[in-house]
Design a protein around this motif. Structure first.
Motif, PDB file in Angstrom:
ATOM      1  N   ALA A  55      25.402  56.934  30.890  1.00  0.00           N
ATOM      2  CA  ALA A  55      25.382  57.074  32.351  1.00  0.00           C
ATOM      3  C   ALA A  55      26.770  57.427  32.869  1.00  0.00           C
ATOM      4  CB  ALA A  55      24.875  55.787  32.996  1.00  0.00           C
ATOM      5  N   ALA A  56      27.788  56.754  32.355  1.00  0.00           N
ATOM      6  CA  ALA A  56      29.164  57.048  32.782  1.00  0.00           C
ATOM      7  C   ALA A  56      29.556  58.461  32.368  1.00  0.00           C
ATOM      8  CB  ALA A  56      30.128  56.023  32.181  1.00  0.00           C
ATOM      9  N   LEU A  57      29.229  58.845  31.141  1.00  0.00           N
ATOM     10  CA  LEU A  57      29.567  60.182  30.663  1.00  0.00           C
ATOM     11  C   LEU A  57      28.854  61.239  31.496  1.00  0.00           C
ATOM     12  CD1 LEU A  57      31.046  61.899  28.580  1.00  0.00           C
ATOM     13  CD2 LEU A  57      29.058  61.663  27.084  1.00  0.00           C
ATOM     14  N   ARG A  98      33.371  50.405  34.203  1.00  0.00           N
ATOM     15  CA  ARG A  98      34.475  50.280  33.234  1.00  0.00           C
ATOM     16  C   ARG A  98      34.487  51.460  32.272  1.00  0.00           C
ATOM     17  NH1 ARG A  98      34.418  43.746  32.361  1.00  0.00           N
ATOM     18  NH2 ARG A  98      35.038  43.293  34.502  1.00  0.00           N
ATOM     19  N   PHE A  99      33.300  51.891  31.834  1.00  0.00           N
ATOM     20  CA  PHE A  99      33.247  53.095  30.988  1.00  0.00           C
ATOM     21  C   PHE A  99      33.810  54.299  31.752  1.00  0.00           C
ATOM     22  CE2 PHE A  99      29.767  51.181  28.250  1.00  0.00           C
ATOM     23  CZ  PHE A  99      30.510  51.188  27.087  1.00  0.00           C
ATOM     24  N   VAL A 104      38.108  58.563  32.190  1.00  0.00           N
ATOM     25  CA  VAL A 104      38.970  59.443  32.984  1.00  0.00           C
ATOM     26  C   VAL A 104      40.437  59.366  32.581  1.00  0.00           C
ATOM     27  CG1 VAL A 104      37.451  59.446  35.003  1.00  0.00           C
ATOM     28  CG2 VAL A 104      39.346  57.818  34.899  1.00  0.00           C
ATOM     29  N   SER A 105      40.762  58.538  31.601  1.00  0.00           N
ATOM     30  CA  SER A 105      42.153  58.482  31.168  1.00  0.00           C
ATOM     31  C   SER A 105      42.542  59.825  30.563  1.00  0.00           C
ATOM     32  CB  SER A 105      42.360  57.359  30.151  1.00  0.00           C
ATOM     33  OG  SER A 105      41.715  57.671  28.942  1.00  0.00           O
ATOM     34  N   GLU A 106      43.819  60.128  30.627  1.00  0.00           N
ATOM     35  CA  GLU A 106      44.284  61.434  30.166  1.00  0.00           C
ATOM     36  C   GLU A 106      43.930  61.682  28.697  1.00  0.00           C
ATOM     37  OE1 GLU A 106      48.488  63.761  29.869  1.00  0.00           O
ATOM     38  OE2 GLU A 106      48.104  62.568  31.663  1.00  0.00           O
ATOM     39  N   GLY A 107      44.141  60.675  27.859  1.00  0.00           N
ATOM     40  CA  GLY A 107      43.836  60.828  26.435  1.00  0.00           C
ATOM     41  C   GLY A 107      42.358  61.064  26.180  1.00  0.00           C
ATOM     42  N   MET A 108      41.511  60.313  26.858  1.00  0.00           N
ATOM     43  CA  MET A 108      40.071  60.453  26.649  1.00  0.00           C
ATOM     44  C   MET A 108      39.557  61.758  27.236  1.00  0.00           C
ATOM     45  SD  MET A 108      37.403  59.418  25.215  1.00  0.00           S
ATOM     46  CE  MET A 108      37.816  57.807  24.643  1.00  0.00           C
ATOM     47  N   THR A 109      40.101  62.185  28.361  1.00  0.00           N
ATOM     48  CA  THR A 109      39.693  63.450  28.956  1.00  0.00           C
ATOM     49  C   THR A 109      39.946  64.594  27.984  1.00  0.00           C
ATOM     50  OG1 THR A 109      40.135  62.613  31.171  1.00  0.00           O
ATOM     51  CG2 THR A 109      39.991  64.979  30.939  1.00  0.00           C
ATOM     52  N   GLY A 110      41.119  64.599  27.359  1.00  0.00           N
ATOM     53  CA  GLY A 110      41.433  65.635  26.369  1.00  0.00           C
ATOM     54  C   GLY A 110      40.490  65.596  25.182  1.00  0.00           C
ATOM     55  N   CYS A 153      39.036  47.363  35.263  1.00  0.00           N
ATOM     56  CA  CYS A 153      38.771  48.804  35.211  1.00  0.00           C
ATOM     57  C   CYS A 153      40.049  49.588  34.923  1.00  0.00           C
ATOM     58  CB  CYS A 153      38.146  49.278  36.523  1.00  0.00           C
ATOM     59  SG  CYS A 153      36.455  48.701  36.768  1.00  0.00           S
ATOM     60  N   LEU A 154      41.111  49.224  35.603  1.00  0.00           N
ATOM     61  CA  LEU A 154      42.382  49.915  35.369  1.00  0.00           C
ATOM     62  C   LEU A 154      42.883  49.699  33.948  1.00  0.00           C
ATOM     63  CD1 LEU A 154      44.180  49.280  38.772  1.00  0.00           C
ATOM     64  CD2 LEU A 154      43.326  51.463  37.881  1.00  0.00           C
ATOM     65  N   PHE A 155      42.678  48.510  33.420  1.00  0.00           N
ATOM     66  CA  PHE A 155      43.064  48.237  32.036  1.00  0.00           C
ATOM     67  C   PHE A 155      42.314  49.158  31.077  1.00  0.00           C
ATOM     68  CE2 PHE A 155      42.390  46.056  27.987  1.00  0.00           C
ATOM     69  CZ  PHE A 155      43.711  45.868  27.588  1.00  0.00           C
ATOM     70  N   GLU A 156      41.045  49.440  31.386  1.00  0.00           N
ATOM     71  CA  GLU A 156      40.230  50.306  30.530  1.00  0.00           C
ATOM     72  C   GLU A 156      40.833  51.690  30.371  1.00  0.00           C
ATOM     73  OE1 GLU A 156      37.495  50.061  28.511  1.00  0.00           O
ATOM     74  OE2 GLU A 156      37.751  47.925  28.883  1.00  0.00           O
ATOM     75  N   THR A 157      41.564  52.154  31.370  1.00  0.00           N
ATOM     76  CA  THR A 157      42.105  53.510  31.289  1.00  0.00           C
ATOM     77  C   THR A 157      43.190  53.624  30.228  1.00  0.00           C
ATOM     78  OG1 THR A 157      43.886  53.208  32.902  1.00  0.00           O
ATOM     79  CG2 THR A 157      41.724  53.870  33.762  1.00  0.00           C
ATOM     80  N   GLN A 158      43.954  52.563  30.027  1.00  0.00           N
ATOM     81  CA  GLN A 158      45.111  52.618  29.125  1.00  0.00           C
ATOM     82  C   GLN A 158      46.000  53.819  29.487  1.00  0.00           C
ATOM     83  OE1 GLN A 158      45.829  50.278  26.384  1.00  0.00           O
ATOM     84  NE2 GLN A 158      44.463  49.199  27.773  1.00  0.00           N
ATOM     85  N   ASP A 159      46.040  54.130  30.785  1.00  0.00           N
ATOM     86  CA  ASP A 159      46.764  55.292  31.292  1.00  0.00           C
ATOM     87  C   ASP A 159      47.771  54.815  32.334  1.00  0.00           C
ATOM     88  OD1 ASP A 159      47.558  57.640  32.676  1.00  0.00           O
ATOM     89  OD2 ASP A 159      45.611  58.591  32.337  1.00  0.00           O
ATOM     90  N   GLU A 160      49.029  54.712  31.936  1.00  0.00           N
ATOM     91  CA  GLU A 160      50.063  54.146  32.790  1.00  0.00           C
ATOM     92  C   GLU A 160      50.208  54.922  34.100  1.00  0.00           C
ATOM     93  OE1 GLU A 160      54.825  53.194  32.548  1.00  0.00           O
ATOM     94  OE2 GLU A 160      53.666  53.227  30.685  1.00  0.00           O
ATOM     95  N   GLU A 161      50.150  56.236  34.031  1.00  0.00           N
ATOM     96  CA  GLU A 161      50.305  57.049  35.242  1.00  0.00           C
ATOM     97  C   GLU A 161      49.160  56.808  36.218  1.00  0.00           C
ATOM     98  OE1 GLU A 161      50.302  61.721  36.550  1.00  0.00           O
ATOM     99  OE2 GLU A 161      51.104  61.213  34.576  1.00  0.00           O
ATOM    100  N   LEU A 162      47.925  56.777  35.723  1.00  0.00           N
ATOM    101  CA  LEU A 162      46.777  56.539  36.583  1.00  0.00           C
ATOM    102  C   LEU A 162      46.867  55.156  37.210  1.00  0.00           C
ATOM    103  CD1 LEU A 162      43.240  57.680  36.203  1.00  0.00           C
ATOM    104  CD2 LEU A 162      43.535  55.247  36.511  1.00  0.00           C
TER     105      LEU A 162
END
Length: 171
Positions: A55-57, A98-99, A104-110, A153-162
């Motif tokens: 669903a998230a994807l 959370r998914f 949407v994190s930069e690493g996962m988006t790539g 939710c923010l922790f899930e991103t593992q994206d410091e900039e976001l």
């Protein structure tokens, strides 16, 4: 199915979305879907977290471009976010949310772009950042659990900039 609180899908419904017997068999053999033991013409996800992830994807890739009402997480109306918490179904939407943040994190988006061979729209990321900003704007009516959920939710991103961008409006 998540938006309609649906967990078992008749094969006719799946066929309307382009999933016919060959695809369904592949998903069953790949341990993503299982056939309902009562009716061989119905399917369910092997584990609910698979449905939440899909669903998230889906929402990341196509959900914002559909004609359906937007998922309540993205509305600018805090009342609909509050109403969401009153539904027993909200426990499932917490995982979808959370998914979404993880996707949407930069690493996962790539990674998604490489796997799927198409760009991942930034609209979902903007929607998630908007939701976090709504928490900051309505801090007097938001519960500590809402903030805790946002931090999970923010922790899930593992994206410091976001995370930095999301937290700029919070005191």
């Amino acid at each position: 199915g998540m938006w309609e609180t649906k967990f078992v899908f008749p094969s006719e419904d799946l066929a309307m979305h382009g999933l016919k017997e060959p695809e369904l068999s592949a998903l069953v053999h790949g341990s993503i879907l299982v056939q309902d033991t009562r009716s061989q013409k119905c399917y369910a996800f092997l584990h609910l977290s698979l449905q939440e992830f899909c669903a998230a994807l889906y929402y990341i890739l196509e959900g914002l471009e559909t004609k359906h009402d937007p998922f309540p997480l993205f509305t600018g109306n805090m009342k609909s976010l509050m109403e969401l918490k009153q539904i027993d179904f909200s426990v499932y939407l917490v995982q979808v949310k959370r998914f979404l943040f993880g996707l949407v994190s930069e690493g996962m988006t790539g990674t998604l772009e490489a796997l799927l061979g198409c760009p991942v729209p930034l609209v979902a990321k903007q929607g998630l950042l908007h939701w976090i900003s709504l928490l900051g704007q309505h801090a007097d009516t938001i519960t500590p659990l809402d903030f805790l959920d946002a931090f999970h939710c923010l922790f899930e991103t593992q994206d410091e900039e976001l995370v930095h961008v999301a937290l700029t409006g919070l005191q």
